[in-house]
Design a protein around this motif. Sequence first.
Motif, short mmCIF file in Angstrom:
data_model
loop_
_atom_site.label_atom_id
_atom_site.label_comp_id
_atom_site.label_asym_id
_atom_site.label_seq_id
_atom_site.Cartn_x
_atom_site.Cartn_y
_atom_site.Cartn_z
N VAL A 44 -12.78 -0.74 -14.13
CA VAL A 44 -13.02 -1.47 -12.89
C VAL A 44 -12.59 -0.60 -11.72
CG1 VAL A 44 -12.37 -3.51 -11.53
CG2 VAL A 44 -12.71 -3.72 -14.00
N MET A 45 -13.42 -0.57 -10.69
CA MET A 45 -13.10 0.14 -9.46
C MET A 45 -12.96 -0.91 -8.36
SD MET A 45 -13.06 3.30 -10.40
CE MET A 45 -13.06 4.24 -8.90
N VAL A 46 -11.94 -0.76 -7.54
CA VAL A 46 -11.69 -1.70 -6.45
C VAL A 46 -11.73 -0.94 -5.13
CG1 VAL A 46 -10.04 -3.32 -5.45
CG2 VAL A 46 -10.24 -3.14 -7.92
N ARG A 47 -12.65 -1.33 -4.27
CA ARG A 47 -12.73 -0.75 -2.92
C ARG A 47 -11.98 -1.68 -1.99
NH1 ARG A 47 -14.74 3.17 -0.55
NH2 ARG A 47 -16.18 3.76 -2.19
N VAL A 48 -10.99 -1.12 -1.30
CA VAL A 48 -10.13 -1.90 -0.41
C VAL A 48 -10.28 -1.38 1.01
CG1 VAL A 48 -7.74 -2.56 0.08
CG2 VAL A 48 -8.47 -2.20 -2.28
N ILE A 63 1.71 3.64 3.01
CA ILE A 63 0.54 3.50 2.14
C ILE A 63 0.03 4.87 1.71
CG2 ILE A 63 -1.85 2.68 2.01
CD1 ILE A 63 -0.93 0.39 3.94
N VAL A 64 0.00 5.82 2.63
CA VAL A 64 -0.43 7.19 2.30
C VAL A 64 0.51 7.78 1.25
CG1 VAL A 64 -0.66 9.54 3.21
CG2 VAL A 64 -1.61 7.61 4.48
N LYS A 65 1.81 7.57 1.41
CA LYS A 65 2.77 8.07 0.42
C LYS A 65 2.54 7.44 -0.94
CE LYS A 65 6.37 9.16 3.76
NZ LYS A 65 7.61 8.70 4.41
N MET A 66 2.21 6.15 -0.98
CA MET A 66 1.91 5.50 -2.26
C MET A 66 0.69 6.14 -2.91
SD MET A 66 2.45 1.42 -1.56
CE MET A 66 2.04 0.96 -3.25
N ALA A 67 -0.34 6.41 -2.12
CA ALA A 67 -1.58 6.99 -2.66
C ALA A 67 -1.34 8.38 -3.23
CB ALA A 67 -2.65 7.04 -1.57
N GLN A 68 -0.40 9.12 -2.65
CA GLN A 68 -0.13 10.49 -3.09
C GLN A 68 0.99 10.59 -4.10
OE1 GLN A 68 0.68 12.22 0.75
NE2 GLN A 68 -1.46 12.70 1.13
N PHE A 96 -4.61 5.13 -7.46
CA PHE A 96 -5.49 5.49 -6.36
C PHE A 96 -6.46 6.54 -6.89
CE2 PHE A 96 -2.04 3.59 -4.04
CZ PHE A 96 -2.64 3.06 -2.90
N ASP A 97 -7.72 6.45 -6.48
CA ASP A 97 -8.74 7.35 -7.00
C ASP A 97 -9.79 7.60 -5.91
OD1 ASP A 97 -9.84 8.65 -9.48
OD2 ASP A 97 -11.55 7.36 -9.00
N GLY A 98 -10.33 8.78 -5.89
CA GLY A 98 -11.40 9.08 -4.94
C GLY A 98 -10.87 9.25 -3.52
N LEU A 116 -10.07 3.65 -2.78
CA LEU A 116 -10.48 3.13 -4.09
C LEU A 116 -9.27 3.07 -5.00
CD1 LEU A 116 -13.77 5.07 -4.91
CD2 LEU A 116 -13.53 2.62 -4.67
N LEU A 117 -9.22 2.02 -5.80
CA LEU A 117 -8.27 1.91 -6.89
C LEU A 117 -9.06 1.89 -8.18
CD1 LEU A 117 -5.98 -0.92 -5.47
CD2 LEU A 117 -5.42 1.51 -5.62
N LYS A 118 -8.56 2.60 -9.17
CA LYS A 118 -9.24 2.68 -10.47
C LYS A 118 -8.36 2.00 -11.52
CE LYS A 118 -11.03 6.11 -13.73
NZ LYS A 118 -11.20 7.55 -13.94
#
Length: 155
Positions: A44-48, A63-68, A96-98, A116-118
């Motif tokens: 499942v892919m989630v676009r937020v 949020i950027v720190k969480m993604a990285q 986090f993906d993409g 995107l979340l994967k």
Amino acid sequence: MLQLNNVKFPTRDFALRCSFSLESEDLGGFSSATDSSHQGVKPVMVRVSFLVPFSDAKVLSDIVKMAQAKDEDGDLVVYDITNKTANAFGMRKAIFDGEFACPEDNQRQVWPVSFLLKQKVSYAERVESRQQTETTEASGQGFEQVRAAVMSQLP
């Protein structure tokens, strides 16, 4: 509302869209046949997307720190996801993906954030893993039964 682990995400103009692919391969070749081979259910892919006001720069930074963020093995951190739509799709864990995008909107004084979340450890993965474990256990038991039968016949 979206929550990853214990972090709640902004709700201003919040939008979330879940999707997944049912992969198949065309077996018809150059004919008009419609046969296909099922290749599995993809994660499942989630676009937020949501808005972060310029006055909340720390929220965006967090949020950027969480993604990285990476774990001790150097892999992206896997988050527990809480959202009624994502959870209805069977999604419990995500990375986090993409692309993570955040252009400036100077007119409205906000950052339109999107990412995107994967899905991690999908339902399909759990089923396949369980089937492989059961097959391995069954073949192991079969070996033990054969070994016991052979051993019982030895003097």
